[in-house]
Design an enzyme around this catalytic site. Structure first.
Site, PDB file in Angstrom:
ATOM      1  N   ASP A   1       0.816  -1.222   0.000  1.00 17.69           N
ATOM      2  CA  ASP A   1       0.000   0.000   0.000  1.00 17.69           C
ATOM      3  C   ASP A   1       0.846   1.268   0.000  1.00 17.69           C
ATOM      4  O   ASP A   1       0.489   2.269  -0.621  1.00 17.69           O
ATOM      5  CB  ASP A   1      -0.895   0.047   1.245  1.00 17.69           C
ATOM      6  CG  ASP A   1      -1.866  -1.111   1.281  1.00 17.69           C
ATOM      7  OD1 ASP A   1      -2.070  -1.741   0.225  1.00 17.69           O
ATOM      8  OD2 ASP A   1      -2.416  -1.371   2.367  1.00 17.69           O
TER       9      ASP A   1
HETATM   10  N1  LIG Z   1       2.004   1.484  10.458  1.00 16.91           N
HETATM   11  C1  LIG Z   1       0.836   1.581  11.078  1.00 16.91           C
HETATM   12  O1  LIG Z   1       0.709   2.254  12.084  1.00 16.91           O
HETATM   13  C2  LIG Z   1      -0.323   0.834  10.538  1.00 16.91           C
HETATM   14  C3  LIG Z   1      -1.270   0.293  11.416  1.00 16.91           C
HETATM   15  C4  LIG Z   1      -2.377  -0.367  10.868  1.00 16.91           C
HETATM   16  C5  LIG Z   1      -2.533  -0.449   9.501  1.00 16.91           C
HETATM   17  N2  LIG Z   1      -1.594   0.079   8.676  1.00 16.91           N
HETATM   18  C6  LIG Z   1      -1.758  -0.054   7.227  1.00 16.91           C
HETATM   19  O2  LIG Z   1      -0.874  -1.070   6.803  1.00 16.91           O
HETATM   20  C7  LIG Z   1      -0.444  -0.790   5.472  1.00 16.91           C
HETATM   21  C8  LIG Z   1       1.046  -0.745   5.499  1.00 16.91           C
HETATM   22  O3  LIG Z   1       1.531  -0.799   4.175  1.00 16.91           O
HETATM   23  P1  LIG Z   1       2.698  -1.754   3.782  1.00 16.91           P
HETATM   24  O4  LIG Z   1       3.029  -1.409   2.381  1.00 16.91           O
HETATM   25  O5  LIG Z   1       3.776  -1.695   4.804  1.00 16.91           O
HETATM   26  O6  LIG Z   1       2.108  -3.199   3.910  1.00 16.91           O
HETATM   27  P2  LIG Z   1       0.846  -3.839   3.148  1.00 16.91           P
HETATM   28  O7  LIG Z   1       0.265  -2.883   2.193  1.00 16.91           O
HETATM   29  O8  LIG Z   1      -0.011  -4.394   4.215  1.00 16.91           O
HETATM   30  O9  LIG Z   1       1.498  -4.947   2.279  1.00 16.91           O
HETATM   31  C9  LIG Z   1       2.324  -5.902   2.874  1.00 16.91           C
HETATM   32  C10 LIG Z   1       2.714  -6.870   1.811  1.00 16.91           C
HETATM   33  O10 LIG Z   1       3.736  -7.679   2.354  1.00 16.91           O
HETATM   34  C11 LIG Z   1       3.632  -8.962   1.791  1.00 16.91           C
HETATM   35  N3  LIG Z   1       4.112  -9.926   2.769  1.00 16.91           N
HETATM   36  C12 LIG Z   1       3.477 -10.384   3.866  1.00 16.91           C
HETATM   37  N4  LIG Z   1       4.249 -11.267   4.524  1.00 16.91           N
HETATM   38  C13 LIG Z   1       5.387 -11.391   3.799  1.00 16.91           C
HETATM   39  C14 LIG Z   1       6.573 -12.164   3.964  1.00 16.91           C
HETATM   40  N5  LIG Z   1       6.731 -13.000   5.002  1.00 16.91           N
HETATM   41  N6  LIG Z   1       7.553 -12.016   3.054  1.00 16.91           N
HETATM   42  C15 LIG Z   1       7.401 -11.180   2.007  1.00 16.91           C
HETATM   43  N7  LIG Z   1       6.302 -10.434   1.810  1.00 16.91           N
HETATM   44  C16 LIG Z   1       5.305 -10.536   2.702  1.00 16.91           C
HETATM   45  C17 LIG Z   1       2.180  -9.191   1.448  1.00 16.91           C
HETATM   46  O11 LIG Z   1       2.083  -9.727   0.144  1.00 16.91           O
HETATM   47  P3  LIG Z   1       2.169 -11.315  -0.050  1.00 16.91           P
HETATM   48  O12 LIG Z   1       1.100 -11.872   0.786  1.00 16.91           O
HETATM   49  O13 LIG Z   1       2.025 -11.459  -1.523  1.00 16.91           O
HETATM   50  O14 LIG Z   1       3.540 -11.709   0.420  1.00 16.91           O
HETATM   51  C18 LIG Z   1       1.588  -7.774   1.414  1.00 16.91           C
HETATM   52  O15 LIG Z   1       1.095  -7.396   0.150  1.00 16.91           O
HETATM   53  C19 LIG Z   1      -1.066   0.540   5.093  1.00 16.91           C
HETATM   54  O16 LIG Z   1      -2.242   0.336   4.374  1.00 16.91           O
HETATM   55  C20 LIG Z   1      -1.373   1.161   6.427  1.00 16.91           C
HETATM   56  O17 LIG Z   1      -2.426   2.093   6.379  1.00 16.91           O
HETATM   57  C21 LIG Z   1      -0.484   0.703   9.177  1.00 16.91           C
END
Ligand SMILES: NC(=O)c1ccc[n+]([C@@H]2O[C@H](COP(=O)([O-])OP(=O)(O)OC[C@H]3O[C@@H](n4cnc5c(N)ncnc54)[C@H](OP(=O)(O)O)[C@@H]3O)[C@@H](O)[C@H]2O)c1
Ligand SMILES: NC(=O)c1ccc[n+]([C@@H]2O[C@H](COP(=O)([O-])OP(=O)(O)OC[C@H]3O[C@@H](n4cnc5c(N)ncnc54)[C@H](OP(=O)(O)O)[C@@H]3O)[C@@H](O)[C@H]2O)c1
Lengths: 473, 112, 112, 473
Positions: free
Chosen positions: A398
């Site tokens: 994301d």
């Molecule tokens: N930081 C905060 O405070 C917080 C709190 C709550 C929500 N969020 C939300 O979380 C999101 C964060 O974005 P992001 O880009 O960091 O993460 P993301 O959009 O949640 O994407 C994470 C990606 O990592 C991959 N993944 C998962 N486990 C893996 C592994 N073991 N090895 C390799 N890849 C792996 C997944 O794809 P695969 O399954 O294909 O591997 C997934 O598409 C945002 O939407 C944000 O709003 C953030």
């Protein structure tokens, strides 16, 4: 107020100043650690003068002091042991446990104070009201924080736990707790009502946190942190102890602001999280919403990636939730070191909400000895992408989804890392599954992007091995 | 009575204001350590446990003292230790092995 | 006596802390208005002049009341009015006559 | 404490919260005005509840109330009249006058309180100590602020006024004042000592400010602002009035921080200013330190400048002290409007210490209706210079002196506006004289720079006229 009590009060003011100076210094990585130590000095002063005062003023009962020392010993050894061994990815749940015990302590102290009066005259309103609030907030925080910790630890399912009639049950329990609180104040000597309040508030804490999705849990931990502060302040009112009032109010207010900030960077609102309105969960990744097609995708091997990295001048690494989930921080740091030694300029582009907790990536990378000067914030990073050869996206989705620039989808309007501005992009993730927001990511099908499907830890280890051959050559 | 109530109320309100002001403009990098640091500060509840001990004169009192002390000590010791551990990891760069990756890296970005 | 002295001392110390925290990170653009705003706040001394009036019972007292009131009123009224005048001048851009000089100008700079 | 007094105390806490919220909102131009109004609401609440309390509690004496109302009327009309008519360039001296009256009021109130006790029992230490400090700080601020205002207004020469034996005199007066203060506390009913203190502190205020150069006067005004806050807080201790304590301490601390920040951006230290160590003056410009040669210089006419501006795409205006001195803000704004209407992108590059007071340029330009989004801060501006066609430097010198990048001169190390990065540079000033720091500026002899020697106001008016012909064509 005796002269001695006055002196103790002055030491509390000194301690308060040290707390504030300490928190102030937490604003910058370079002074943060010193800040925490200054705050600890304040704590030693506050506790030390309280003990001295208690010894001189009341002398006290050997058994009571024994209970205190034993209890403190048990608690301290638990706290220190857990703190020194916790994995960095597990810190949120540990903080949550500390919120629980802090809230529990405040509730216990409030009850003890009430009981103490009960043996003499019945307590005045200036005591019974804060006691009731202290018990209410303290026990709600206690049970709620334990549930939140359980969710984060995976002991309790991360999905929002909802069941029919939950709303009615909530209202009922809240009503009972409120009634018990009022009766405790009015009758002012019936400890029974206080116990009913204790149980009711504890159930309420559980009911409040259960319906919250695992990904929202950090926000709730922060909120309960603020609650603990307020509970402590209430205990301070009951005991007429200014150290508790000051520190409790400080944390109550600071924690509230911090919670609002956290919710804001995550595009969420605190009321909607608490009211469980959305019930968004971590498990969105399990159900790919859209069938993004593997045909559109250029797949890479570890060897391809290593080659590309070894011949780049500038690499920006975009870490995401997947890196944290795979615990791959040490692997990525090793790769970066290898490349740096080889003359490649490697830095990290860190999105404020990458991962599942604000600042989580920074803490993780710091754990793997990455200096904070290499961690670029959003704006710096976006300037740097324009001149970078390879953007290496690891388990992030994301935070670098170019669709955020278009209206009408779940990430619209979120500021993103412009990884698509780099000359080429390499993405390491396990599949084409979507991330937290559950939307597809056109970056993955961009012609200049290559995908390396692998677990982040395993994949990086392979890349490190492959890179070594190029770097040695 | 009202005298000390007013004093406590004033202290409470002003401390709330300090809390709001001290926290504003924390970079997101440090939000987790900040939460942990605030968590440690409410460990001051251990001073309340001391007051409870000073007033305890029955077995219920001793028991409550023990519980309060154990919970509060876990909070205060654990809170400071874990915050310190976390912050210990935020390091300046090592003395550079070659001048190209000197300390100015972050500042240099805006103009690259 | 010590009770109210402690209350006042605590209020003083905490207010100092609030003052330090509220002012940090003021952009230099606003330092002059900020100084003026703080100047207006110490016009609260007029509440002290009221207290002086309430206690005055001699010609000296009346004279001091008059002097204190005149000085304090000049501070409080003048302070707020001049700050307001100064800040009234800090304007957003007018609705743009042509889209080229739109509101986003400042934000746009970093990438020009 | 009566219930009524308790209620009054609560209104003070509400007022305090409004003061803080108000000051907090001063952090951004868009909310600053609202912030000031919120603070004013707090003031109304604090004063209103004090009046109500005084009327109910003591009833009071018709003559005293008359004196209060008359005094307040006189003071208010003076304050409002001066504030509504003051020129924007004269604001520092007006603030200084308000510091004077605030400090004077605090001293007067402290004396009245002391006298009041004298008619009954002698005042306790908790009263006499703050009274002495209130009188000391209040009267020092009173006289010192008037001198500072006189310097800024030009009624008193801006040069540091020093005379032989000043140090001995200072120490002598300080000794007398300190002695009188101690005696006032010890004898605690001799008003005479308080009057000696009053006179001594007033002389001290004069002696403190006289040796300070006019250019450092804004820092001293800010410092005296903090002093007034402390004097008010002391009066609050004496009267046991929490509104005075809170607001006074707030301003005392905030003013101190602000003073340190101001000194920092000016490369000066507060102690060295106060101790008059340097005695730097505004008049450095009168004695050109180096004979910068007119032969190295490319001179321009108003017409040349107008032509260059009319055919530029992007112009950055660098205003400096000379613009303020010449009161040319309206002319520059007119020129900018003309160019903007003609399609040229015009913005202002504002150095934090351009002029003689931090933020002075912003206030001046705001007065001439320049929107604050067009005023670029240092960093933004330096990015913008790289793509700008003409840097138009008006009455500025040190703030764009490229020698600041070299070591070993008076401006070394000061962050500067990179006007020399623009494609071409036009400088409007009256001569080759140096600026505040008294050093030569290689920018003026740079081949891409043209100099238009003129008073800023007159020169800009000529350029406006000339530009109109090109723009009309
Ligand atoms: N930081 C905060 O405070 C917080 C709190 C709550 C929500 N969020 C939300 O979380 C999101 C964060 O974005 P992001 O880009 O960091 O993460 P993301 O959009 O949640 O994407 C994470 C990606 O990592 C991959 N993944 C998962 N486990 C893996 C592994 N073991 N090895 C390799 N890849 C792996 C997944 O794809 P695969 O399954 O294909 O591997 C997934 O598409 C945002 O939407 C944000 O709003 C953030
Ligand atoms: N802002 C603050 O808070 C503050 C306070 C104290 C000191 N300072 C210091 O003041 C300096 C400010 O830099 P600056 O570049 O703004 O000013 P500056 O370096 O003092 O230069 C001002 C220039 O304006 C010219 N000038 C004066 N009157 C003029 C008029 N009527 N028309 C046209 N030009 C006129 C003078 O040259 P001619 O005589 O040739 O015309 C002079 O060289 C810095 O050194 C700063 O440290 C700042």
């Amino acid at each position: 107020m005796t002269d001695l009590a006055f002196l103790v009060g002055v030491t509390y003011l000194i301690a308060a100043t040290l707390f504030v100076v300490g928190l102030h210094k937490m604003r910058a990585p370079s002074t943060a650690r010193r800040g925490n130590r200054i705050s600890a000095v304040g704590m030693v002063i506050a506790v030390g003068s309280t003990v001295t005062f208690a010894l001189i003023d009341t002398g006290g009962d050997v058994l009571a002091w024994t209970a205190l020392v034993l209890g403190a010993g048990v608690g301290a050894s638990f706290g220190v042991r857990r703190s020194s061994t916790v994995k960095m990815t597990d810190i949120p749940q540990l903080i949550s446990v500390f919120n629980a015990v802090g809230g529990g302590a405040a509730a216990t102290i409030a009850i003890a104070d009430f009981l103490h009066y009960r043996t003499g005259d019945s307590p005045p309103l200036t005591v019974s009201i804060p006691v009731v609030f202290g018990v209410l907030i303290g026990s709600l925080t206690f049970s709620g924080s334990l549930i939140a910790a359980g969710k984060l630890q995976g002991l309790i399912p991360g999905q929002p736990i909802v069941f029919p009639g939950a709303r009615v049950l909530n209202l009922g329990v809240a009503g009972v707790a409120a009634g018990a609180g009022v009766l405790a104040i009015v009758t002012s000597s019936h400890i029974e009502w206080l116990l009913v309040l204790l149980v009711g508030a504890s159930i309420l804490g559980i009911l409040m946190v259960l319906p919250i999705g695992g990904a929202d849990a950090p926000v709730i931990v922060s909120l309960l942190n603020a609650f603990t502060g307020l509970a402590v302040a209430m205990a301070g009112f009951a005991l007429d102890n200014q150290a508790l009032i000051i520190a409790g109010a400080l944390v109550g207010a600071a924690g509230t602001i911090l919670t609002l900030e956290m919710a804001k960077v995550m595009n969420r609102s605190v009321p909607s999280i608490v009211l469980g309105g959305f019930g968004t969960s971590d498990t969105a990744t399990d159900t790919p919403v859209d069938g993004q097609d593997l045909n559109d995708v250029r797949q890479l091997t570890a060897d391809d990636v290593a080659l590309q990295l070894a011949y780049a001048h500038q690499v920006l690494i975009v870490p995401g939730y997947g890196l944290a989930a795979a615990q791959a921080q040490h692997e990525v740091a090793e790769l970066a070191k290898l490349l740096t030694a080889h003359g490649v300029k490697v830095r990290y582009a860190i999105h404020p909400v990458a991962g599942r907790m604000p600042g989580q990536m920074n803490v993780l990378l710091a754990e793997a000895d990455v200096p904070y000067t290499q961690m670029l914030q959003l704006d710096e990073a976006n300037t740097a992408f324009d001149t970078c050869d390879v953007a290496l996206v690891i388990g992030a989705n994301d935070v670098c989804n170019p669709d955020a620039r278009e209206p009408g989808n779940a990430v619209s309007g979120m500021p993103i890392l412009d990884a698509d501005h780099a000359k080429s992009v390499v993405v390491i993730k396990r599949s084409m599954n979507s991330g937290y927001a559950g939307v597809s990511n056109p970056l993955f099908t961009d012609p200049k992007t290559g995908m390396f499907f692998s677990d982040a830890k395993k994949g990086l280890a392979e890349i490190v091995v492959a890179t070594k051959t190029y770097v040695a050559a | 009575m009202t005298e000390s109530l007013f004093a406590n109320l004033a202290i409470f309100v002003l401390s709330l204001l300090v809390g709001v002001e001290v926290i504003s403009k924390i970079p997101s990098t440090l939000q987790t350590p900040m939460m942990s640091a605030a968590n440690a500060v409410h460990g001051v509840v251990i001073a309340g446990a001391v007051a409870t001990a000073a007033a305890a004169d029955s077995w219920t009192g001793y028991a409550l003292t023990f519980v309060a002390a154990a919970l509060a000590a876990a909070n205060v010791f654990g809170g400071y230790v874990v915050t310190d551990r976390m912050l210990a990891m935020f390091k300046r760069p090592d003395p550079p092995p070659d001048p190209a990756e000197d300390t100015g890296i972050a500042g240099e970005v805006a103009r690259t």
